[in-house]
Write a protein that holds these residues in place. Structure first.
Motif, mmCIF file in Angstrom:
data_model
loop_
_atom_site.group_PDB
_atom_site.id
_atom_site.type_symbol
_atom_site.label_atom_id
_atom_site.label_comp_id
_atom_site.label_asym_id
_atom_site.label_seq_id
_atom_site.Cartn_x
_atom_site.Cartn_y
_atom_site.Cartn_z
ATOM 1 N N ASP A 121 2.787 6.958 0.475
ATOM 2 C CA ASP A 121 2.706 6.609 -0.949
ATOM 3 C C ASP A 121 3.844 7.204 -1.771
ATOM 4 O O ASP A 121 3.867 7.051 -2.994
ATOM 5 C CB ASP A 121 1.376 7.123 -1.539
ATOM 6 C CG ASP A 121 0.162 6.539 -0.860
ATOM 7 O OD1 ASP A 121 0.197 5.347 -0.497
ATOM 8 O OD2 ASP A 121 -0.832 7.282 -0.707
ATOM 9 N N GLN A 173 -6.086 2.169 -6.011
ATOM 10 C CA GLN A 173 -5.503 1.044 -5.284
ATOM 11 C C GLN A 173 -6.296 -0.222 -5.572
ATOM 12 O O GLN A 173 -7.522 -0.212 -5.521
ATOM 13 C CB GLN A 173 -5.561 1.397 -3.797
ATOM 14 C CG GLN A 173 -4.979 0.391 -2.871
ATOM 15 C CD GLN A 173 -4.989 0.931 -1.450
ATOM 16 O OE1 GLN A 173 -4.298 1.888 -1.137
ATOM 17 N NE2 GLN A 173 -5.781 0.329 -0.597
ATOM 18 N N ASN A 220 -4.039 -4.032 -2.307
ATOM 19 C CA ASN A 220 -3.748 -2.682 -1.796
ATOM 20 C C ASN A 220 -2.626 -1.978 -2.551
ATOM 21 O O ASN A 220 -2.131 -0.937 -2.109
ATOM 22 C CB ASN A 220 -3.446 -2.683 -0.293
ATOM 23 C CG ASN A 220 -4.663 -3.030 0.530
ATOM 24 O OD1 ASN A 220 -5.789 -2.755 0.118
ATOM 25 N ND2 ASN A 220 -4.451 -3.641 1.674
ATOM 26 N N GLN A 221 -2.228 -2.504 -3.701
ATOM 27 C CA GLN A 221 -1.179 -1.882 -4.511
ATOM 28 C C GLN A 221 -1.754 -0.689 -5.274
ATOM 29 O O GLN A 221 -2.820 -0.782 -5.888
ATOM 30 C CB GLN A 221 -0.614 -2.901 -5.507
ATOM 31 C CG GLN A 221 0.463 -2.322 -6.396
ATOM 32 C CD GLN A 221 0.977 -3.329 -7.414
ATOM 33 O OE1 GLN A 221 0.524 -4.473 -7.468
ATOM 34 N NE2 GLN A 221 1.906 -2.903 -8.244
ATOM 35 N N ILE A 222 -1.034 0.435 -5.239
ATOM 36 C CA ILE A 222 -1.429 1.596 -6.042
ATOM 37 C C ILE A 222 -0.947 1.355 -7.462
ATOM 38 O O ILE A 222 0.237 1.104 -7.696
ATOM 39 C CB ILE A 222 -0.834 2.901 -5.482
ATOM 40 C CG1 ILE A 222 -1.433 3.200 -4.118
ATOM 41 C CG2 ILE A 222 -1.094 4.061 -6.447
ATOM 42 C CD1 ILE A 222 -0.828 4.389 -3.428
#
Length: 174
Positions: free
Chosen positions: A24, A74, A79-81
């Motif tokens: 990350d 997320q 699944n994007q932070i």
């Protein structure tokens, strides 16, 4: 207080709240070095990806020491932070924690932070058995103040502490 022995992964309607990992680091670097996010926050701003790695390591170490639970927010769909939310300065003896958060400006005003706040506060109440949660926010951060008031935080101290005011949530355990 019931501090977890393994990292608590939480979820809400649109979000998965999970532990940071070194994969990350680019996203964490981008969030924590954002001029927009940092305009009302006083903190050490990462200068490079090594600084982001060091920050992630600190979060992992502080969890192991019982001082901090730092979640990546997320999106379930992609699944994007898009942000982070944290309990830090945890004091098990007093069932106390401070809460902090940041959100990618591209995702503001869509209810994501309120959704994360609901999830984390419920976890704090039902699992950690917190009695007090405090938030330090800049006196001019109207979005943060609005969020805190929406979640029943009250202004605890309007004496400025580096331009911050303190909001407090007293949790009554049944």
């Amino acid at each position: 207080m019931n501090y977890p022995t393994t990292f608590p992964e939480l979820s809400s309607e649109r979000l998965q709240l999970r532990q940071l990992s070194f994969t990350d680091k680019r996203t964490i670097f981008k969030l924590r070095s954002s001029k927009e996010i940092n305009k009302l926050i006083t903190r050490n701003i990462p200068k490079n990806l090594n600084d982001a790695d060091s920050f992630i390591q600190t979060c992992l170490d502080e969890f192991d020491k019982g001082n901090r639970i730092f979640w990546a927010m997320q999106l379930k769909e992609t699944n994007q932070i898009i942000g982070t939310i944290v309990y830090h300065n945890i004091n098990a003896e007093n069932n106390y924690a401070e809460i902090g958060y940041e959100l990618n400006p591209d995702f503001q005003n869509e209810g994501f932070m309120s959704e994360a706040m609901n999830t984390v506060l419920e976890y704090g109440k039902s699992i950690l058995k917190l009695k007090t949660v405090e938030a330090f926010t800049h006196k001019n951060n109207t979005a943060s103040i609005t969020l805190l008031k929406k979640h029943q935080f009250i202004l605890d101290d309007d004496d400025l502490f580096d331009d911050n005011t303190i909001f407090r949530l007293d949790i009554h355990q049944e």
